[in-house]
Design a protein around this motif. Structure first.
Motif, PDB file in Angstrom:
ATOM      1  N   LYS A   1       9.253  -1.663  -9.159  1.00 24.99           N
ATOM      2  CA  LYS A   1       9.217  -3.107  -9.396  1.00 24.99           C
ATOM      3  C   LYS A   1       7.862  -3.689  -8.999  1.00 24.99           C
ATOM      4  CE  LYS A   1      14.195  -3.934  -8.906  1.00 24.99           C
ATOM      5  NZ  LYS A   1      15.254  -4.558  -8.064  1.00 24.99           N
ATOM      6  N   LEU A   2       7.317  -3.216  -7.879  1.00 30.21           N
ATOM      7  CA  LEU A   2       5.989  -3.684  -7.469  1.00 30.21           C
ATOM      8  C   LEU A   2       4.939  -3.258  -8.483  1.00 30.21           C
ATOM      9  CD1 LEU A   2       3.981  -4.956  -5.465  1.00 30.21           C
ATOM     10  CD2 LEU A   2       3.911  -2.739  -4.276  1.00 30.21           C
ATOM     11  N   TRP A   3       5.068  -2.056  -9.022  1.00 28.66           N
ATOM     12  CA  TRP A   3       4.123  -1.560 -10.019  1.00 28.66           C
ATOM     13  C   TRP A   3       4.101  -2.478 -11.239  1.00 28.66           C
ATOM     14  CZ3 TRP A   3       1.174   2.806  -9.148  1.00 28.66           C
ATOM     15  CH2 TRP A   3       0.414   3.279 -10.235  1.00 28.66           C
ATOM     16  N   THR A   4       5.290  -2.846 -11.700  1.00 32.57           N
ATOM     17  CA  THR A   4       5.388  -3.739 -12.858  1.00 32.57           C
ATOM     18  C   THR A   4       4.758  -5.094 -12.556  1.00 32.57           C
ATOM     19  OG1 THR A   4       7.406  -2.648 -13.622  1.00 32.57           O
ATOM     20  CG2 THR A   4       6.993  -4.868 -14.437  1.00 32.57           C
TER      21      THR A   4
ATOM     22  N   ASN B   1       0.824  -1.208   0.000  1.00 25.22           N
ATOM     23  CA  ASN B   1       0.000   0.000   0.000  1.00 25.22           C
ATOM     24  C   ASN B   1       0.860   1.261   0.000  1.00 25.22           C
ATOM     25  OD1 ASN B   1      -2.517  -1.423   2.239  1.00 25.22           O
ATOM     26  ND2 ASN B   1      -2.441  -1.419   0.005  1.00 25.22           N
ATOM     27  N   ALA B   2       1.932   1.240   0.794  1.00 26.40           N
ATOM     28  CA  ALA B   2       2.817   2.404   0.863  1.00 26.40           C
ATOM     29  C   ALA B   2       3.601   2.583  -0.435  1.00 26.40           C
ATOM     30  CB  ALA B   2       3.767   2.265   2.048  1.00 26.40           C
ATOM     31  N   LEU B   3       4.123   1.490  -0.978  1.00 20.74           N
ATOM     32  CA  LEU B   3       4.880   1.568  -2.230  1.00 20.74           C
ATOM     33  C   LEU B   3       3.998   2.015  -3.393  1.00 20.74           C
ATOM     34  CD1 LEU B   3       7.028  -1.656  -1.822  1.00 20.74           C
ATOM     35  CD2 LEU B   3       7.874   0.702  -1.761  1.00 20.74           C
ATOM     36  N   PHE B   4       2.748   1.597  -3.382  1.00 21.90           N
ATOM     37  CA  PHE B   4       1.790   2.022  -4.399  1.00 21.90           C
ATOM     38  C   PHE B   4       1.697   3.544  -4.442  1.00 21.90           C
ATOM     39  CE2 PHE B   4      -2.722   3.327  -5.019  1.00 21.90           C
ATOM     40  CZ  PHE B   4      -2.851   3.042  -6.370  1.00 21.90           C
ATOM     41  N   ALA B   5       1.622   4.179  -3.270  1.00 25.31           N
ATOM     42  CA  ALA B   5       1.514   5.635  -3.213  1.00 25.31           C
ATOM     43  C   ALA B   5       2.773   6.309  -3.738  1.00 25.31           C
ATOM     44  CB  ALA B   5       1.230   6.081  -1.781  1.00 25.31           C
ATOM     45  N   VAL B   6       3.920   5.718  -3.482  1.00 23.79           N
ATOM     46  CA  VAL B   6       5.183   6.288  -3.959  1.00 23.79           C
ATOM     47  C   VAL B   6       5.201   6.379  -5.486  1.00 23.79           C
ATOM     48  CG1 VAL B   6       7.675   5.908  -4.128  1.00 23.79           C
ATOM     49  CG2 VAL B   6       6.510   5.547  -1.946  1.00 23.79           C
ATOM     50  N   GLU B   7       4.893   5.273  -6.156  1.00 27.85           N
ATOM     51  CA  GLU B   7       4.956   5.257  -7.615  1.00 27.85           C
ATOM     52  C   GLU B   7       3.770   5.981  -8.246  1.00 27.85           C
ATOM     53  OE1 GLU B   7       6.647   4.093 -11.441  1.00 27.85           O
ATOM     54  OE2 GLU B   7       7.278   4.818  -9.475  1.00 27.85           O
ATOM     55  N   LEU B   8       2.580   5.873  -7.642  1.00 29.75           N
ATOM     56  CA  LEU B   8       1.430   6.580  -8.201  1.00 29.75           C
ATOM     57  C   LEU B   8       1.661   8.083  -8.177  1.00 29.75           C
ATOM     58  CD1 LEU B   8      -1.411   6.549  -9.370  1.00 29.75           C
ATOM     59  CD2 LEU B   8      -2.309   6.546  -7.037  1.00 29.75           C
ATOM     60  N   ASP B   9       2.292   8.576  -7.127  1.00 33.93           N
ATOM     61  CA  ASP B   9       2.559  10.011  -7.045  1.00 33.93           C
ATOM     62  C   ASP B   9       3.514  10.440  -8.157  1.00 33.93           C
ATOM     63  OD1 ASP B   9       2.098  12.464  -5.308  1.00 33.93           O
ATOM     64  OD2 ASP B   9       4.294  12.437  -5.385  1.00 33.93           O
ATOM     65  N   ARG B  10       4.526   9.635  -8.424  1.00 37.81           N
ATOM     66  CA  ARG B  10       5.484   9.941  -9.483  1.00 37.81           C
ATOM     67  C   ARG B  10       4.788   9.989 -10.840  1.00 37.81           C
ATOM     68  NH1 ARG B  10       9.060   7.766 -13.287  1.00 37.81           N
ATOM     69  NH2 ARG B  10       8.020   5.738 -13.194  1.00 37.81           N
TER      70      ARG B  10
END
Length: 330
Positions: free
Chosen positions: A316-319, A199-208
């Protein structure tokens, strides 16, 4: 999809906001008028989600509350202004697509998306695709939902996405090689921690990715609160957490616990408070941006683990999430 070249990550450090652990959701709004705004709050008919939906609606927003059983949700949101009930099952990809299609058909921009629904410490179960349920519901379901709602988020031009994580992310990072426990022994708390790190990593990449379109993203630790999220825990587990009184009732007897109004504060702060204008991609707690936890510190101490805000891990999680769900943001 690439953001504009001028994206600069927000520092993972307190502002400070002037708020704290006792701040309520209504206070965390910062007096903002949300008239004319549209929000979707998953899990918005119980616990923290319901309080989040209530505060946003009473501030003037139209709030869409999706639920697996809208009839049950209707009783919970009765009396709240500008709340629309919908049908959604985050464990069912077809249900996610259908819900998003109905919302997009309304032609409305989506200004606020709060991914608040979730499950915790469940026995090993799998969805129809064979994915472990906590990872599937808490992360993949919300990933697919945001992807399908992407046109409406971009249409807003000033949208915020809030991913409700937990300090439990300190239990485990995301195992990118075996996220669904196909080759390792299942541990319900490690699996929960993995989903909260996601959930936290999702926010990092979505913001980018979202920056170029006016979409900012945040993850939050609401605090420790006794809600229906603990339904899969035994009385002994609840007692060990200080959440069982002498009569066997599940109540917050430990002073470190928050009320529901306090627990929803950080979600509301991230969803709407003007203090976060121009910021994003950070993990927040107690209605402020959290510190980065010291390596090896206690799992229940303040702050976010470095692995849960690492940009490379987020990509990497996004992919992987695109591969597992078959959806992309476009």
């Amino acid at each position: 999809m690439q953001p504009t070249d001028n994206y600069v990550p927000t520092p993972q450090a307190p502002i400070p906001s002037g708020f704290g652990p006792q701040t309520t959701a209504a206070e965390a709004l910062g007096g903002r008028d949300l008239t004319g705004k549209t929000a979707i709050v998953t899990g918005g008919y119980s616990g923290l989600g319901l309080e989040t939906a209530r505060v946003l609606a009473e501030a003037g927003a139209t709030v869409v509350v999706p639920a697996r059983t809208p009839e049950k949700a209707a009783a919970a949101v009765a009396g709240l202004p500008r709340v629309e009930l919908e049908t959604l099952d985050l464990a069912d990809p077809a249900s996610i697509d259908a819900f998003a299609a109905r919302f997009l058909a309304s032609g409305r921009p989506l200004d606020i998306l709060v991914n608040s629904a979730g499950i915790m410490a469940t026995p090993l179960t799998r969805d129809a695709r064979g994915y472990e349920s906590q990872f599937a519901v808490n992360h993949l379901g919300h990933f697919q939902l945001a992807a399908r709602l992407w046109p409406a988020l971009k249409q807003s031009g000033d949208a915020r996405v809030v991913s409700v994580s937990s300090r439990a992310l300190r239990f485990a990072g995301v195992d990118l090689e075996d996220p669904n426990y196909e080759h390792r022994e299942y541990d319900k708390w490690m699996a929960y921690g993995q989903s909260k790190s996601a959930n936290a990593l999702f926010a990092v990449e979505l913001d980018r990715i979202g920056f170029a379109h006016g979409v900012r993203a945040f993850s939050v630790h609401p605090g420790t609160i006794v809600t229906d999220l603990s339904r899969h825990l035994s009385d002994d587990e609840m007692r060990g957490m200080g959440a069982l009184d002498e009569h066997g009732n599940r109540v917050a007897s430990d002073p470190r616990f928050k009320t529901v109004a306090q627990g929803a504060a950080t979600s509301v702060w991230c969803a709407a408070n003007p203090q976060l204008e121009g910021r994003g991609g950070v993990y927040c707690e107690d209605a402020d941006i959290a510190v980065v936890a010291e390596p090896g510190s206690d799992a229940f101490s303040a702050g976010v683990a470095q692995w849960a805000i690492d940009p490379e891990a987020a990509r990497k999680l996004w992919t992987l999430s695109e591969k597992l769900t078959g959806v992309t943001f476009r």
